[in-house]
Scaffold this motif. Structure first.
Motif, mmCIF file in Angstrom:
data_model
loop_
_atom_site.group_PDB
_atom_site.id
_atom_site.type_symbol
_atom_site.label_atom_id
_atom_site.label_comp_id
_atom_site.label_asym_id
_atom_site.label_seq_id
_atom_site.Cartn_x
_atom_site.Cartn_y
_atom_site.Cartn_z
ATOM 1 N N UNK D 171 0.594 -1.204 -0.220
ATOM 2 C CA UNK D 171 -0.046 0.128 0.275
ATOM 3 C C UNK D 171 1.229 0.904 -0.168
ATOM 4 N N UNK D 172 0.133 2.341 -0.705
ATOM 5 C CA UNK D 172 1.292 3.757 -0.329
ATOM 6 C C UNK D 172 1.511 4.654 0.765
ATOM 7 N N UNK D 173 2.062 4.790 1.353
ATOM 8 C CA UNK D 173 3.155 5.257 2.349
ATOM 9 C C UNK D 173 2.115 6.320 3.019
ATOM 10 N N UNK D 174 1.426 7.089 1.584
ATOM 11 C CA UNK D 174 0.952 8.348 1.962
ATOM 12 C C UNK D 174 -0.471 7.774 3.488
ATOM 13 N N UNK D 175 -1.007 6.320 2.788
ATOM 14 C CA UNK D 175 -2.366 5.720 3.091
ATOM 15 C C UNK D 175 -1.688 5.195 5.131
ATOM 16 N N UNK D 176 -0.459 5.570 5.474
ATOM 17 C CA UNK D 176 0.135 4.947 6.567
ATOM 18 C C UNK D 176 -0.184 5.723 7.434
ATOM 19 N N UNK D 177 0.535 7.295 6.568
ATOM 20 C CA UNK D 177 0.255 7.896 6.954
ATOM 21 C C UNK D 177 -0.738 8.640 8.339
ATOM 22 N N UNK D 178 -2.294 8.042 7.644
ATOM 23 C CA UNK D 178 -3.272 7.817 8.203
ATOM 24 C C UNK D 178 -3.296 7.140 9.911
ATOM 25 N N UNK D 179 -3.263 6.908 10.271
ATOM 26 C CA UNK D 179 -2.079 5.938 11.438
ATOM 27 C C UNK D 179 -1.167 6.431 12.205
ATOM 28 N N UNK D 180 -0.719 7.104 12.041
ATOM 29 C CA UNK D 180 0.206 7.724 12.736
ATOM 30 C C UNK D 180 -0.659 8.712 13.828
#
Ligand SMILES: Nc1ncnc2c1ncn2[C@@H]1O[C@H](COP(=O)(O)OP(=O)(O)OP(=O)(O)O)[C@@H](O)[C@H]1O
Ligand SMILES: Nc1ncnc2c1ncn2[C@@H]1O[C@H](COP(=O)(O)OP(=O)(O)OP(=O)(O)O)[C@@H](O)[C@H]1O
Ligand SMILES: [Mg+2]
Ligand SMILES: [Mg+2]
Lengths: 316, 338, 511, 338
Positions: D171-180
């Protein structure tokens, strides 16, 4: 124990274990995060841990139940971190969702013992578990070699769709029966791990299949349900039933084997005792534990059921 | 009055239509039944679905939900809802097992105590609804958690296995009879219990004054109160009956599975509500019947059975069941007077 | 001899509202005692106290000289007090017989309900009131008027010594009212004491032996209604002279606004008891108030519903022309967009959200005009609401008050005002003054006159003949879903309307 | 006109009481908050409950339920109920994972498609409720099963793990930001999403014409329809919004757990409903607020947290939570106008 497959933790002990060890004089709060106590197997795991911890006076074990919800289990672990517990035992609901929060605890210096289901990566102190694929394989072999050497019809009662053990017990089973091509899986149904679901699914399977030789069930409660369904139509003698889990409790599989309802069941160890032993090693003995400890399954049949039940319940 | 004659005709016509529609839940059942026969797998020319023992199984499988749904019908008729029934079932199953096995109680005292627990639990929820005025959805949502918690505590978290015999830690063999089959091994006792409960409820609703009060409370609570109907008492009684039937279902559950587990009955409340609504009882209260509920429960049972006989994938089963529930509820909308 | 009922120094507060204050009320055996007063004067409250519905109050009650304090309606019934409530309190799902005997079902020797005997006795009761209704029919299927007859039968069946009738005739037409009066006279001779509440002044003189007027929760005066003129009674109630009840109708001069030709509706799923239009033709001109008369169930409500587009689905034949253009009413939004407004019969169930504010209730039909892009400019909506309240002389505290706290007449004005804010060309009114006190009625009539003068067309269905004759320019009489006659009120009276409505008219369609 | 003055005073007085009661759900929250501080365990003199990261955890833990509960508030305001939200959350979680991981879709298209699925699913339920006239309880009960079935089928029955990166099956890392977490690693992004949703909903209900329609439909549907409120459209829109928010919660769920599993969100609907009701919104419709719901959700979160921090036995927790829900609902009954 004997026959344990294990690998040593490489090199030095984890960052956690050294720091938290205060020896035999220390007092230790252990947090146990359970995925779901509504499953008898997991309730037994908690009970085993409780029983084993009684023998270690330094230990005070707290329990949390995530009620089968990954998100709740994440919160449970976070709350343990807030409480600054000395060691975390976790039986994860699922691997991936718990990985991050387990790592968070581990990185804060809390030793983590993972039970039954792994988390990803290696940010934990040690894993103790069984091998569902292997259990499925053992069950398959037992059915192919012992119960149906000359072939026959098997129906499979599966666990809840989507659950990992369900997939693994199925996969292993198919490998196990490969050796005997005359063993055929003629039908499968999902009993959601539940006794009553096993019963009503078996009602239909019995109806749809006039010749069934063995019922392979992914756990004991469903096998018991299937037995009840067959008994209701007077066909319980025509076929054999096998289960998995072999909990040493009155409503568990060992008793069912002992009382002749099931032909066999396969232990899926709760590892409660082993977990407390490992915790003692880390906290009290300041030692290290194996990174991964896979406990083998045991075949329970009429020959050893009573003996093993007594062994597992020493007090009565 | 002049329009008596004018009205007689449409009234006649209406009553035919009304009669038809009164049994529309039965039509739904018949439709599903016919579909089941058509889609039933066959073995050696025999239609598996209609074989006597399969039909017995179908009814056996719905007997618990059916018993619960009868009580739920009462609650829904007064415009309430009871989400706690599944948990009460679990509590009762645990109770029967613990009392008979661990405490070595006899059959009768155990059953009576367990039924009393269900009755009192239901009545307390009725009190919270009727006297404090909290909406039953919330009261019984809380009741669900409380009953589940009590069941866990009572059982120690594990299912309690029931073995039969005269020894210690064994349940009386008379209890085992409840799970047997009768009439040449064909009709399971739970089916008979369900049938007795359903018939008793139908007769009760037809002949008792209490039933008028119940419909009145659901149809227009204020009018009921002004007419001297003891509204609070009716509500408490109805929740108590529902609790009682849920715990009866729990006893049946325990004997059928030879075990009482605190996790029994999870989600049963939704199945029971679905049976009631498919059977044509309005969630708004005041309108509906137990006969419809029985038809609704059987419809769900036949549906489950035929999906299982055909080995339909469990995920597809979910979709089909969802759609059938919506279709059955949509059918209710065809009523002449809404 | 003791008085049958003596209520002394009764007081009751609802929050900030003093519904009753130091009220002394006496009812003798064999007396019909009318209780009069504006909406919100405290009539119902006083009687709810007597009938055990309201149990917390100040003061004391004595029945036949013995003090009593009821814990609920059942106690009052046991003491021989029965009440017909203003709001129709029946259970829709139960049959007529079940409703009549609710709470005191007749039993067989084995304690089960004796359905057959209940049905027989219910039929006898209804017959006594001159109503022929099948006692097995569910009450939910009955028309409002029929339901009112059932409540009357139910109250009578209690064989009470004290019978309280709170606006028993608000949905009845004159023939049913006459029958009710017969029953009342019968009861009076057998010694029953009757409290009669009504806003229909002409009824008071006909039945009452004594009248008591309440204003703001206090007794203003007590008198013999046969000795006072209606105008004097009204002045006693309102506290000031009400000059003209009815505005003198001007003859309409405007263009034809609405033309209905041979309107007929065949419902796809016919509902029992509905009388859908079965060939109706009529016209309404701009500035004209046209009345709709008819007996209970003549189909007035159904006609208005059909014109507003809220009748049940089915095939419609005939034509509806609005300002010469054929329209097919599709529903309220469509109708409102065409300039047709509708004030439904029952403001409580179909008109208002009782627990929402006056403001929210007045502006809900015209929201798009108070802002842009779906965002409301609060100032604009407040201004509109205030303007309307002023124009209708609404009595209220603050715009945020719940509409349910207003008196009936003022609630009715809110429903009116809401429709006026949509700036309609044609107003369809269904029993707009049901349960409204005389003062408020006069204001509504005045308002209708004003609006008509500005070119609004009005189609007004009413069961009150004086109202139709007094307010309308023309009255169309419906019977069994057909228009059977049309009168100009300039040269016809109540008698003509009644005769046409009952079908006693030889010449149909008198112009 | 005389009583305008008479009424001014009591109206004033009442409005003070009304204002107090408007915030009573907040009082409940404050009460629980204070209790939490008192009963909080302490370590080295520090009150664990009020530590910044514990508070962040509390809000983070309720953010998903909170987002769902905002949508549920809308549905309950129109007198409906949505039992499908938990299953839609699961469907959305699976959808995000499958699209981004297995189908290698980008961040934006995946999120848009998943949100659209929730929207359409909700809208369809709205259609069944508003146009066919089936009670929302039943529609969404069926919807629950259908969404769950779809999620199982789409995911192949297994949880789909999410790994981040630029490669295939990542998955794009931009998505991971949502969980940060942001603001110095203290405030989790899910909390910010929840806050934004809640504020947007509060503002929307305050200023939009649509919200007047919504309250009117819940207050008296018939009157609303006759007043020209587009009842059908309002209902469909409200269910669509609820579906949309449930699927937003599903995306947040997936990113927080790095996985989309078809069994995610089981039972969340009941938590969301509890939050709404504790927040003072009437299940009968027409009365309530999003602010109350937020308070209700936080109250449940604080309650869960303090019970966990004190390691209360999970069975006892069930009992306590049940009792607190009843108590909170009973508090609602103290409103001056019931
Ligand atoms: N349940 C209640 N709660 C609050 N206020 C009430 C309640 N019932 C009545 N009131 C108020 O008490 C006053 C008297 O009301 P009541 O119903 O007795 O009037 P009424 O004379 O019967 O009027 P109407 O002619 O409109 O029926 C009114 O101001 C009314 O708003
Ligand atoms: N059996 C029924 N089922 C459904 N709706 C009905 C039924 N009977 C009447 N209605 C509707 O109830 C409303 C009120 O009818 P009501 O009893 O007031 O008639 P009415 O005003 O006395 O007579 P009309 O207006 O026709 O002269 C109308 O909309 C009518 O269509
Ligand atoms: Mg009144
Ligand atoms: Mg009418």
């Amino acid at each position: 124990g004997c026959g344990t497959t294990s690998e040593r933790t490489s090199g030095a002990a984890s960052p956690g274990s050294s720091k938290s060890c205060k020896g035999a004089d220390g007092k230790y709060t252990i947090g146990m995060s359970q995925a779901n106590v509504a499953e008898p197997y997991r309730q037994r795991m908690d009970d085993d841990i409780k029983a084993a911890a009684k023998d270690v006076p330094q230990f005070d074990v707290k329990f949390a139940d995530a009620a089968q919800d990954n998100a709740k289990q994440v919160a449970d672990v976070e709350n343990y971190i807030t409480q600054q517990i000395d060691l975390l035992i976790i039986s994860p609901n699922e691997a991936k969702p718990l990985t991050a929060v387990v790592k968070k605890a581990y990185d804060k210096g809390i030793p983590v013992i993972v039970l039954d289901r792994k988390v990803e990566g290696d940010a934990y102190t040690g894993f103790i578990g069984g091998d569902n694929v292997q259990i499925g394989r053992e069950a398959g072999k037992y059915i192919a070699e012992k119960l149906l050497p000359s072939g026959g019809n098997v129906v499979e009662l599966k666990g809840l769709a989507g659950a990992t053990p369900q997939a693994e017990r199925h996969e292993g089973f198919l490998e196990g029966i490969k050796g005997n091509p005359k063993v055929k899986v003629i039908a499968a149904a999902s009993g959601d791990w539940l006794r009553e679901k096993g019963q009503s699914q078996m009602d239909a399977l019995l109806k749809a299949n006039p010749k069934i030789d063995v019922v392979y069930s992914h756990n004991d409660p469903m096998a018991e349900g299937a037995y009840l369904a067959a008994k209701a139509v007077g066909r319980e003698k025509e076929m054999k039933f096998t289960g998995i889990d072999a909990l040493p409790i009155p409503s568990g599989g060992i008793k069912a084997v002992e009382q002749g309802r099931l032909s066999a069941t396969f232990t899926y160890p709760t590892n409660g005792k082993e977990a407390i032993a490992a915790a003692k090693k880390i906290l009290v003995d300041c030692g290290t534990i194996e990174k991964s400890q896979i406990l083998p399954t045991r075949l329970i049949d009429a020959s050893n059921a009573a003996k093993i039940y007594a062994e597992e319940n020493p007090t009565g | 009055m002049t329009d008596v004659q004018d009205r007689a005709a449409p009234a006649e016509k209406r009553s035919v239509a009304a009669t038809l529609f009164r049994f529309q839940s039965v039509f739904g059942l018949i439709a599903v039944f016919v579909a089941a026969i058509i889609f039933s797998p066959r073995k050696n020319g025999e239609i598996l679905f209609v074989s006597a023992d399969n039909l017995a199984n179908v009814v056996r499988a719905v007997s618990e939900i059916g018993i619960i749904a009868v009580g739920m019908t009462f609650v829904i008729l007064i415009g309430g809802i009871d989400l706690s029934v599944g948990a009460v079932l679990g509590l009762a199953a645990v109770g029967s097992a613990v009392l008979m096995v661990e405490n070595d109680w006899g059959f009768l005292p155990s059953v009576v105590l367990v039924l009393a627990i269900g009755l009192v639990f239901g009545a307390l929820q009725g009190v919270a609804t009727a006297m404090i005025g909290i909406q039953s959805f919330i009261v019984t949502l809380a009741g669900l958690q409380i009953a589940r918690g009590l069941a866990r505590i009572w059982s120690g978290g594990q299912g309690v296995a029931i073995a039969y015999g005269d020894g210690p830690k064994e349940a009386p063999t008379s209890f085992a009879l409840l799970g047997e089959r009768t009439f040449g091994g064909l009709v399971p006792i739970p089916v008979i219990i369900f049938a007795v409960v359903a018939i008793a409820a139908v007769v009760f609703l037809r002949v008792s004054a209490f039933s008028r009060h119940l419909y009145a409370v659901g149809g227009n609570e204020k009018a009921a109160r002004l007419s001297g109907v003891p509204v609070v008492r009716v509500k408490i009684a109805v929740f108590a009956i529902c609790g009682l039937l849920a715990s009866l279902a729990g006893i049946v559950h325990a004997v059928q599975l030879n075990q009482g587990s605190p996790n029994d009955g999870i989600g049963y409340e939704l199945d029971a509500i679905a049976a009631v609504v498919i059977g044509g009882t309005s969630l708004a209260g005041g309108r509906g019947s137990v006969a419809g509920t029985v038809a609704g429960a059987l419809l769900l049972g036949v549906l489950n059975n035929i999906l299982a006989l055909n080995n339909i994938d469990s995920n597809i089963q979910l979709l089909i069941k969802g759609l059938v529930i919506v279709a059955a509820a949509a059918l209710q909308r065809l009523r002449p007077t809404s | 001899m003791d008085d049958l009922v003596r209520m002394s120094a009764i007081g009751k507060r609802y929050g900030g509202v003093q519904a009753c204050h130091e009220v002394d009320f006496v009812l003798g055996a064999g007396e019909v005692h009318a209780l009069l007063g504006e909406n919100g004067a405290g009539k119902s409250t006083l009687m709810k106290i007597l009938s055990g519905d309201v149990t917390e109050y100040a003061g004391s009650i004595a029945i036949n000289g013995a003090p009593v304090r009821f814990g609920g309606p059942t106690d009052a019934q046991a003491a021989g007090i029965a009440m017909i409530h203003q709001e129709l309190d029946l259970v829709p799902g139960l049959s007529v017989a079940d409703n009549i005997f609710l709470g005191r079902e007749l039993r067989t020797p084995v304690r089960t309900v004796d359905r057959r005997r209940m049905e027989r006795e219910a039929r006898e009761l209804l017959d006594r009131g001159g109503v022929s209704l099948d006692p097995r029919r569910p009450v939910g299927e009955l028309r409002v008027g029929e339901q009112q007859l059932v409540t009357i039968a139910k109250a009578i069946s209690l064989d009470a010594r004290v019978l309280i009738m709170d606006e028993p005739t608000s949905a009845l037409t004159s023939s049913e009212v006459e029958r009710l009066f017969d029953v009342i006279r019968e009861l009076r001779t057998s010694g029953v004491g009757i409290v009669y509440i009504s806003h229909r002044m002409e009824e008071i003189a006909k039945v009452a032996d004594r009248a008591t007027v309440l204003r703001n929760g206090q007794i203003v005066t007590s008198f013999d209604p046969r000795k006072l003129s209606t105008a004097e009674v009204v002045e006693a109630m309102v506290g000031r002279p009400v000059q003209t009840m009815f505005t003198t109708p001007d003859s309409a001069t405007g263009d034809e606004l609405l033309r209905v030709e041979g309107l007929r509706l065949r419902a796809r799923r016919p509902r029992p008891g509905r009388r859908d239009p079965d060939g109706i033709s009529l016209t309404v001109r701009a500035g004209e108030i046209v009345g709709l008369a008819g007996l209970l169930g003549a189909g007035r409500t159904e006609l208005l519903e059909t014109l507003y587009g809220v009748a049940p689905g089915g095939t419609r034949t005939g034509r509806i022309l609005l300002q010469g253009k054929a329209i097919r009413p599709r529903g309220p939004r469509h109708a409102l967009a065409q300039g047709i407004g509708f004030v439904p019969e029952d403001r409580r169930t179909s008109g208002l959200v009782l627990f929402h504010s006056i403001l929210a209730n007045t502006v809900v039909s015209s929201l798009p005009s108070y802002g842009r892009l779906g965002v409301i400019a609060r100032r604009m909506e407040r201004a509109a609401s205030t303007r309307m309240a002023d124009r209708l002389r609404l009595k209220f505290g603050r715009l945020q008050d719940e509409v349910g706290t207003l008196s009936g007449g003022n609630q009715q004005k809110v429903v009116f005002g809401r429709m006026l804010l949509t700036e309609p060309k044609l107003l369809l009114l269904d029993e707009p003054t049901r349960g409204v006190d005389v003062g408020a009625k006069a204001e509504i009539y005045r308002l209708l006159g004003e609006l008509a003068a500005q070119g609004l067309g009005v189609l007004l269905a009413s069961s009150e003949l004086p109202e139709l004759v007094g307010v309308c320019d023309r009255v169309v009489v419906l019977r069994d879903g057909r228009d059977v006659a049309s009168f100009s009120t300039a040269d016809s009276g109540e008698g003509d309307l009644l005769a046409a409505a009952m079908g006693h008219l030889d010449v149909e369609g008198v112009q």
